[in-house]
Each structure stands twice: as C-alpha cells, then as structure tokens.
Design an enzyme around this catalytic site. Structure first.
Site, PDB file in Angstrom:
ATOM      1  N   ASN A   1      23.286   4.084  18.497  1.00 52.88           N
ATOM      2  CA  ASN A   1      24.731   3.852  18.407  1.00 52.88           C
ATOM      3  C   ASN A   1      25.478   4.313  19.655  1.00 52.88           C
ATOM      4  O   ASN A   1      26.705   4.195  19.732  1.00 52.88           O
ATOM      5  CB  ASN A   1      25.320   4.525  17.158  1.00 52.88           C
ATOM      6  CG  ASN A   1      25.222   6.036  17.187  1.00 52.88           C
ATOM      7  OD1 ASN A   1      24.799   6.637  18.184  1.00 52.88           O
ATOM      8  ND2 ASN A   1      25.602   6.670  16.082  1.00 52.88           N
TER       9      ASN A   1
ATOM     10  N   SER B   1      26.339   7.139  20.636  1.00 49.00           N
ATOM     11  CA  SER B   1      27.364   8.155  20.398  1.00 49.00           C
ATOM     12  C   SER B   1      27.253   9.323  21.371  1.00 49.00           C
ATOM     13  O   SER B   1      28.249   9.996  21.651  1.00 49.00           O
ATOM     14  CB  SER B   1      27.275   8.677  18.958  1.00 49.00           C
ATOM     15  OG  SER B   1      26.013   9.285  18.716  1.00 49.00           O
TER      16      SER B   1
ATOM     17  N   PHE C   1      14.101   9.283  16.624  1.00 51.72           N
ATOM     18  CA  PHE C   1      14.729  10.372  17.384  1.00 51.72           C
ATOM     19  C   PHE C   1      16.209  10.537  17.068  1.00 51.72           C
ATOM     20  O   PHE C   1      16.783  11.576  17.403  1.00 51.72           O
ATOM     21  CB  PHE C   1      14.596  10.108  18.892  1.00 51.72           C
ATOM     22  CG  PHE C   1      13.188  10.062  19.390  1.00 51.72           C
ATOM     23  CD1 PHE C   1      12.508  11.223  19.705  1.00 51.72           C
ATOM     24  CD2 PHE C   1      12.532   8.843  19.543  1.00 51.72           C
ATOM     25  CE1 PHE C   1      11.204  11.183  20.165  1.00 51.72           C
ATOM     26  CE2 PHE C   1      11.230   8.793  20.011  1.00 51.72           C
ATOM     27  CZ  PHE C   1      10.559   9.968  20.317  1.00 51.72           C
ATOM     28  N   ALA C   2      16.836   9.534  16.480  1.00 47.20           N
ATOM     29  CA  ALA C   2      18.285   9.544  16.309  1.00 47.20           C
ATOM     30  C   ALA C   2      18.726  10.716  15.439  1.00 47.20           C
ATOM     31  O   ALA C   2      18.339  10.811  14.272  1.00 47.20           O
ATOM     32  CB  ALA C   2      18.736   8.224  15.690  1.00 47.20           C
ATOM     33  N   ALA C   3      19.546  11.606  16.008  1.00 47.21           N
ATOM     34  CA  ALA C   3      20.022  12.778  15.267  1.00 47.21           C
ATOM     35  C   ALA C   3      21.046  13.532  16.086  1.00 47.21           C
ATOM     36  O   ALA C   3      21.079  13.431  17.315  1.00 47.21           O
ATOM     37  CB  ALA C   3      18.868  13.719  14.920  1.00 47.21           C
TER      38      ALA C   3
ATOM     39  N   ASN D   1      24.483  12.813   8.954  1.00 43.67           N
ATOM     40  CA  ASN D   1      23.947  12.071  10.102  1.00 43.67           C
ATOM     41  C   ASN D   1      22.432  12.182  10.226  1.00 43.67           C
ATOM     42  O   ASN D   1      21.746  11.206  10.539  1.00 43.67           O
ATOM     43  CB  ASN D   1      24.605  12.574  11.385  1.00 43.67           C
ATOM     44  CG  ASN D   1      24.287  11.688  12.576  1.00 43.67           C
ATOM     45  OD1 ASN D   1      24.959  10.691  12.808  1.00 43.67           O
ATOM     46  ND2 ASN D   1      23.251  12.030  13.325  1.00 43.67           N
TER      47      ASN D   1
ATOM     48  N   THR E   1      11.713  19.739  14.422  1.00 42.53           N
ATOM     49  CA  THR E   1      12.162  20.839  15.259  1.00 42.53           C
ATOM     50  C   THR E   1      11.585  22.173  14.821  1.00 42.53           C
ATOM     51  O   THR E   1      11.316  22.389  13.627  1.00 42.53           O
ATOM     52  CB  THR E   1      13.702  20.935  15.230  1.00 42.53           C
ATOM     53  OG1 THR E   1      14.121  22.107  15.918  1.00 42.53           O
ATOM     54  CG2 THR E   1      14.223  21.023  13.801  1.00 42.53           C
TER      55      THR E   1
ATOM     56  N   TYR F   1      21.322  22.659  11.202  1.00 39.31           N
ATOM     57  CA  TYR F   1      20.548  21.665  11.947  1.00 39.31           C
ATOM     58  C   TYR F   1      19.087  21.694  11.505  1.00 39.31           C
ATOM     59  O   TYR F   1      18.506  20.657  11.163  1.00 39.31           O
ATOM     60  CB  TYR F   1      20.658  21.936  13.444  1.00 39.31           C
ATOM     61  CG  TYR F   1      19.602  21.236  14.267  1.00 39.31           C
ATOM     62  CD1 TYR F   1      19.566  19.856  14.365  1.00 39.31           C
ATOM     63  CD2 TYR F   1      18.625  21.977  14.935  1.00 39.31           C
ATOM     64  CE1 TYR F   1      18.589  19.213  15.109  1.00 39.31           C
ATOM     65  CE2 TYR F   1      17.646  21.344  15.687  1.00 39.31           C
ATOM     66  CZ  TYR F   1      17.632  19.964  15.761  1.00 39.31           C
ATOM     67  OH  TYR F   1      16.650  19.339  16.490  1.00 39.31           O
TER      68      TYR F   1
ATOM     69  N   ARG G   1      12.540  31.689  24.105  1.00 39.87           N
ATOM     70  CA  ARG G   1      12.213  30.323  23.711  1.00 39.87           C
ATOM     71  C   ARG G   1      11.000  29.810  24.491  1.00 39.87           C
ATOM     72  O   ARG G   1      10.705  30.253  25.591  1.00 39.87           O
ATOM     73  CB  ARG G   1      13.411  29.393  23.955  1.00 39.87           C
ATOM     74  CG  ARG G   1      14.632  29.698  23.086  1.00 39.87           C
ATOM     75  CD  ARG G   1      14.375  29.402  21.625  1.00 39.87           C
ATOM     76  NE  ARG G   1      15.560  29.616  20.808  1.00 39.87           N
ATOM     77  CZ  ARG G   1      15.836  30.752  20.164  1.00 39.87           C
ATOM     78  NH1 ARG G   1      15.008  31.790  20.284  1.00 39.87           N
ATOM     79  NH2 ARG G   1      16.918  30.846  19.417  1.00 39.87           N
TER      80      ARG G   1
END
Length: 326
Positions: free
Chosen positions: A32, A34, A73-75, A92, A117, A141, A219
C-alpha cells in the site's frame, strides 16, 4: 517459482524481491506504499497497489497470479509506537494477516513465509534465545506478530497450511543499490547514520540503567542480505513436500552489541563524530535480545556471510550516502 511478496516495496521485502528476481523467479509485489514509495518497487516485478484488508483485492491478486508461495512482510514495525496505539498494530498486523490467510485458504497457494520477530520472546530467561524459549512479548508489536504465529499453527493443524515463521532480530545493512529507507525512520542504525551525516542533531539513547555492560540495550544485528537468503531457503523448503509443513526459525548472529557499542562502531566506520542525547527508557524494550540460530543452519543450511557489525555498518553507510547524494 512465481511468488507474491506482501510489503515488497519495503526494506526487507524489497531486498528479498531483488534476490528473487536475480535468481530468475517471477515476482508480484503487493503493497500500500504507506511507508515507502513507488520508486522502491524493483524493476522487473509486477506491482499491485492494494490493502491487505481488502479481501476482494487480495483474492483477485491470488487468482490471477497462480502463485507457488507467498512471502508476507507487510506490517507496522515500530515497537515504541505499538505501546501508544496497540489497537492500530492488532488491526494492521494481525487482522489483515487473517484476511490474507483466508484468501489463501480459499484460492491458494497454501505456502507462506512469515516475517515474524524476536519481540515474540520479550525478556528472555537466558541468551542466546532458542526457538523453544517462552513467548511473552513486552510490547504490542511483538504480541501482534505472535498472534499471527498462533493463527498459522492452527491453520497448519486443521488445513495442512504449510508455513515458515522467521523470528529475526535487528536487521541492518544494504545490498548494492538498495537499503533501509523507512518513512518515518525508527531503526537505530539509519538514525545513527543520519546523525553522522548531519541530517539530525544527535542520536538518542533510550535507557542507561539496563543490566548490561554499559547500561544500554543489547541487540543482535543481522545483515539484510543474510536475512533475505534465509527467506529464500525457507520458501524452497516449503515447496518440498518431504520437509515438515511447519517451520520456526530464529535469524541472527548469536552476538550482541550494546547501543553504545553500535554508536562507537558507526563513528569508526564513518569517521564522523556526533552528539548523543540520553533519554529515559521506552516502555516495552527488553534489555537483551540475542539469537540462537543453529536450527536453521542445521536444517536448511543457512550460512550467513556478512555478520560482523563493521561490515553491516559499512554497507549501510555506502547506501546512506548514495541515497542522499553525498
């Protein structure tokens, strides 16, 4: 193969798309835009500008494509923002994925590689984190992604839906001509490089009192090319019916760096100095996230080749300079 890539105009999805095209595969991107631009769509890919919440659009795309598999992958990805508007992330990331799964069950294909994730784990009891560690996200998330994993488990059990869920840690770096360009940007390495370039006045460190060597979060950083390779291996495994129909893998290097260590490495790689601003902790940030990735190495033969922090930062810095014409 003929592959549908949702979020294929993004950072990780766009990298995977380019590797697929280079390998001779046919690719359709569903996005999209975005958090990206039309210019991020790889040359040679078919592009569908659509919303995953629009089931009819998803069904039409799947029917016309006759795909061998889907890479999802869309997120939304900003963990901090998820602690302000969790409802947006559940809508979403979770609800729209259910729409995608319903469409795939209806018209196919029943093979999906899911971009999950390490945030699914929350605060680990020990590191490196293995795939069988407890799943207790500390932010919305991570919970939005874990809910998708729960759905996939039931789709597999009841419908025989084949899937691979890749739980990855911090992704960074760039391939030739393509790198990280979120809009707005929220990831630490491009933010640090912005500071090194003078595009922002400083880099913020959120929290200095974590139980780590210097008080800042630790990390595990994996190069985006190595991560993309893992997705291609997982997709190939899903098309092999002799392999398990349900696969869950961590993707990381097994080595952790504090925020201060990343900043020091960036100063070393770029040759630039920049100010640091110390800020309070953000809600939902675990102290340490380091991956144990032996499972995907042994089962799928994943062999990361660009894992050291300086290599990651050097590739990201090169891309950053190209992106901004420096």
């Amino acid at each position: 193969m003929n592959v549908l890539v949702t979020g294929g105009a993004g950072y990780i999805g766009g990298t995977v798309v380019r590797l697929l095209l280079a390998g001779g595969h046919k690719v359709t991107i569903f996005d999209n835009l975005s958090h990206s631009k039309r210019s991020a769509v790889a040359e040679g890919a078919t592009f569908v500008h659509g919303e995953l919440a629009d089931k009819e659009c998803v069904l039409k795309t799947l029917r016309e494509g006759a795909f061998d598999g889907v890479l999802h992958f869309a997120a939304l990805i900003e963990a901090g923002e998820s602690m302000v508007v969790p409802e947006t992330f559940f809508r979403n990331n979770t609800a729209t994925t259910l729409t995608l799964l319903e469409a795939m069950l209806e018209v196919g294909p029943r093979r999906l590689v899911f971009s999950s994730t390490a945030a699914c784990y929350g605060e680990p009891e020990k590191t490196p984190i293995l795939e069988d560690a407890k799943l207790e996200p500390t932010n919305a998330y991570g919970e939005s992604k874990l809910l998708v994993e729960h759905m996939l488990r039931w789709m597999n059990k009841i419908h025989g839906f084949r899937y691979a869920s890749l739980r990855y840690f911090n992704v960074a770096g760039a391939i030739e001509g393509y790198g990280e360009a979120h809009e707005p940007e929220s990831h630490i390495i491009p933010l640090i490089l912005d500071a090194a370039m003078g595009r922002r006045k400083n880099i913020k460190i959120f929290g200095q009192d974590y139980p780590t060597k210097d008080g800042t979060c630790v990390r595990d950083y994996v190069h985006v090319k190595d991560l993309a390779d893992a997705h291609l291996l997982a997709l190939g495994a899903l098309t092999d019916d002799t392999r398990p129909s349900r696969m869950i893998y961590n993707i990381g290097t097994g080595t952790g760096f504090t925020v201060r260590e990343v900043i020091d490495a960036a100063r070393r790689v770029t040759g630039k100095d920049f100010p640091v601003e110390e800020c309070p902790r953000r809600d939902g940030d675990p102290a340490v996230l380091v991956a144990g990735s032996d499972k995907i190495k042994s089962e799928l033969g994943w062999n990361p080749t660009s894992g050291d922090l300086d290599t990651i930062l050097t590739s990201a810095w090169k891309w950053h300079q190209i992106r901004y014409g420096s």
